[in-house]
Design a protein around this motif. Structure first.
Motif, PDB file in Angstrom:
ATOM      1  N   LYS A   1     101.972 -85.532 103.671  1.00  0.00           N
ATOM      2  CA  LYS A   1     102.887 -84.593 103.580  1.00  0.00           C
ATOM      3  C   LYS A   1     103.379 -84.008 104.900  1.00  0.00           C
ATOM      4  N   ASP A   2     102.338 -83.535 105.370  1.00  0.00           N
ATOM      5  CA  ASP A   2     102.365 -82.641 106.811  1.00  0.00           C
ATOM      6  C   ASP A   2     103.061 -83.495 107.707  1.00  0.00           C
TER       7      ASP A   2
ATOM      8  N   ILE B   1     106.983 -84.252 106.705  1.00  0.00           N
ATOM      9  CA  ILE B   1     107.666 -83.126 107.097  1.00  0.00           C
ATOM     10  C   ILE B   1     107.882 -82.889 108.610  1.00  0.00           C
TER      11      ILE B   1
ATOM     12  N   ALA C   1     110.357 -85.312 109.626  1.00  0.00           N
ATOM     13  CA  ALA C   1     111.834 -84.886 109.135  1.00  0.00           C
ATOM     14  C   ALA C   1     112.505 -83.644 109.949  1.00  0.00           C
ATOM     15  N   ARG C   2     111.727 -82.649 110.360  1.00  0.00           N
ATOM     16  CA  ARG C   2     112.303 -81.438 111.061  1.00  0.00           C
ATOM     17  C   ARG C   2     112.579 -82.034 112.415  1.00  0.00           C
TER      18      ARG C   2
ATOM     19  N   GLN D   1     108.322 -79.268  98.329  1.00  0.00           N
ATOM     20  CA  GLN D   1     108.383 -78.928  99.835  1.00  0.00           C
ATOM     21  C   GLN D   1     108.819 -80.251 100.637  1.00  0.00           C
ATOM     22  N   THR D   2     107.940 -81.343 100.145  1.00  0.00           N
ATOM     23  CA  THR D   2     108.222 -82.627 100.946  1.00  0.00           C
ATOM     24  C   THR D   2     109.786 -82.809 100.549  1.00  0.00           C
TER      25      THR D   2
ATOM     26  N   THR E   1     112.264 -81.188  99.735  1.00  0.00           N
ATOM     27  CA  THR E   1     113.137 -80.398 100.307  1.00  0.00           C
ATOM     28  C   THR E   1     113.508 -80.546 101.885  1.00  0.00           C
ATOM     29  N   GLU E   2     112.332 -81.001 102.396  1.00  0.00           N
ATOM     30  CA  GLU E   2     112.355 -81.060 104.147  1.00  0.00           C
ATOM     31  C   GLU E   2     113.052 -82.424 104.165  1.00  0.00           C
TER      32      GLU E   2
ATOM     33  N   ARG F   1     116.626 -82.195 103.273  1.00  0.00           N
ATOM     34  CA  ARG F   1     117.444 -81.425 104.510  1.00  0.00           C
ATOM     35  C   ARG F   1     117.548 -82.184 105.821  1.00  0.00           C
ATOM     36  N   GLY F   2     116.674 -83.038 105.904  1.00  0.00           N
ATOM     37  CA  GLY F   2     116.523 -83.840 107.183  1.00  0.00           C
ATOM     38  C   GLY F   2     117.832 -84.709 107.038  1.00  0.00           C
TER      39      GLY F   2
END
Length: 256
Positions: free
Chosen positions: A146-147, A150, A153-154, A178-179, A181-182, A185-186
């Motif tokens: 996950k980390d 993310i 993706a950011r 959250q994963t 979502t990011e 968004r990415g």
């Protein structure tokens, strides 16, 4: 003259008491000693704040910086600096990984990965993640995936993020809200609404119920794509009947 000026001050009560004591006789030594503070100056601790203020700064950093540094050992900090030093030389980087990274303990190796993600050194973070996966103590962990996903993706590295995504799914690990979502968004920021919709379809089929935030991100990012947006809006209204999906004025994006 001093007595006259004191008697005209703004504290008449204290002035009268002082004048009475002068008329009775000289000030006794005991009365002078009574004015001394009960706590001697040599007993005061200068490190304790007085009235909310510290007497001096002892030089130590304050706040999250100090707390964060204490969580990373010296070996891990040395490895992070070495990785960043050799990141442009693949041969030296691999030698450094074999000679120093593989010697780290489990917690130090995970700390290196986390710090590289925080510093947006995603290329190095992926290499450390591959090293971690080869260790005997490693077990599939959705939070490590996950980390790193993310972080990728950011940084708009969606190809690398999707490689980890596929690897995570092969290990029967499911991302959290959250994963989703990011990553959505990415893809929207990368100009790939079709890929964002693929992640959305995967989220709908997830065993965990979807949350509101990914829908909000899609409804905003799909404004130039009314057909896709209408599908997401319909699902949103079915899953969250008490919520309201905002539609912009028609003169901005036309009739949706």
């Amino acid at each position: 003259m001093a007595i006259r000026a004191f008697s005209r001050s703004k504290i008449p009560i204290l002035a009268s008491i002082f004048l009475q004591s002068l008329t009775k006789g000289p000030i006794k030594e005991a009365s002078i000693l009574a004015l001394k503070p009960k706590t001697p100056l040599e007993d005061l601790n200068v490190q304790n704040p007085i009235s909310g203020f510290r007497l001096y700064h002892d030089g130590r950093p304050r706040g999250p910086l100090w707390k964060g540094k204490k969580l990373i050992g010296k070996e891990a900090l040395f490895v992070i600096l070495g990785l960043k030093r050799f990141k442009d030389d693949e041969e030296k980087l691999q030698k450094f990984i074999k000679s120093h990274v593989l010697r780290l303990l489990k917690m130090d190796m995970v700390a290196v990965l986390t710090e590289l993600e925080r510093q947006h050194e995603t290329v190095l973070a992926v290499k450390i993640f591959e090293v971690i996966k080869k260790q005997d103590w490693h077990t599939p962990d959705v939070f490590l995936y996950k980390d790193l996903i993310i972080a990728l993706a950011r940084c708009k590295k969606m190809d690398e993020a999707m490689k980890l995504w596929e690897s995570m799914r092969k290990e029967n690990l499911f991302p959290d809200s959250q994963t989703y979502t990011e990553v959505i968004r990415g893809f929207l920021n990368d100009g790939s609404p079709a890929d964002a919709m693929n992640i959305y379809e995967d989220m709908i089929k997830s065993p965990d119920p979807p949350e509101e935030l990914p829908f909000r991100i899609l409804l905003k990012g799909l404004l130039p794509h009314p057909l896709l947006r209408n599908k997401v809006k319909k699902d949103f209204e079915e899953l969250f009947p008490e919520k309201h999906a905002y539609d912009p004025p028609e003169e901005i994006f036309g009739r949706l």
